[in-house]
Design a protein around this motif. Structure first.
Motif, PDB file in Angstrom:
ATOM      1  N   PHE A  53       0.839  -1.191   0.000  1.00  0.00           N
ATOM      2  CA  PHE A  53       0.000   0.000   0.000  1.00  0.00           C
ATOM      3  C   PHE A  53       0.870   1.236   0.000  1.00  0.00           C
ATOM      4  N   LEU A  91      -5.250   1.760   4.452  1.00  0.00           N
ATOM      5  CA  LEU A  91      -5.817   2.979   3.887  1.00  0.00           C
ATOM      6  C   LEU A  91      -5.245   4.194   4.590  1.00  0.00           C
ATOM      7  N   GLU A  92      -5.022   5.254   3.819  1.00  0.00           N
ATOM      8  CA  GLU A  92      -4.499   6.477   4.404  1.00  0.00           C
ATOM      9  C   GLU A  92      -5.491   7.032   5.401  1.00  0.00           C
TER      10      GLU A  92
END
Length: 184
Positions: A53, A91-92
């Protein structure tokens, strides 16, 4: 054949609980930054790739990484002079611009006070930030080569940073005073 440079890794050795994420990072998985690929790789202890990611979050030249007190994985995006926090889903969670967009931050460590300490080897500074990205204070290091340095907090709350030219490890107070040089 692609070239991948491994710069920094952190191993999750305890279950990290994040109030902002639905799941936790896997215990004992290994997280590695790859500056050439602009991403974070997550591996099992057996070496199996779990996932990657980062690129969609704007990660550019990722270097240091560390787990914060709330369980988020924080990564230094050196190419954007920012810190990016990821939740356990990869996820950010949010991005914090640091150093006013100047310098080239490389490694980070969380202090016992919960502040994020970021080393900028070129500027010879260690800057403390809140998790909102507000600069609290900055320590200026003596002349030296901090390009391959790491930041570690000792049991007494002082910082240790390596300096390559003299081949020493400096113990530095949170006010920026060099307490001693180990290895002289």
């Amino acid at each position: 054949m692609s070239y991948r440079s491994v710069l920094m890794c952190a191993v999750v050795t305890t279950l990290l609980v994040s109030s902002s994420a639905a799941q936790n990072f896997e215990i004992n998985n290994i997280f590695v930054t790859s500056e050439g690929d602009d991403r974070v790789f997550e591996y099992t202890r057996a070496g199996e790739l779990v996932r990657t990611f980062g690129p969609s979050a704007g990660l550019v030249e990722p270097k240091g990484l560390a787990f914060g007190p709330t369980g988020l994985l924080w990564v230094v995006s050196s190419g954007t002079s920012s810190l990016i926090a990821f939740n356990p889903l990869g996820l950010e969670q949010y991005e914090r611009i640091i150093s006013g967009g100047q310098g080239s931050p490389s490694v980070l460590a969380f202090g016992p006070n919960g502040l994020i300490f970021v080393l900028d080897p070129g500027a010879r500074t260690i800057t403390a930030y809140t998790d909102e990205g507000t600069e609290v204070h900055q320590l200026v290091l003596p002349e030296g080569d901090y390009a391959e340095s790491d930041l570690v907090f000792g049991a007494s709350g002082t910082l240790f940073v390596s300096e390559a030219d003299a081949g020493v490890v400096l113990e530095v107070s949170l006010r920026g005073t060099v307490i001693r040089a180990l290895g002289e």
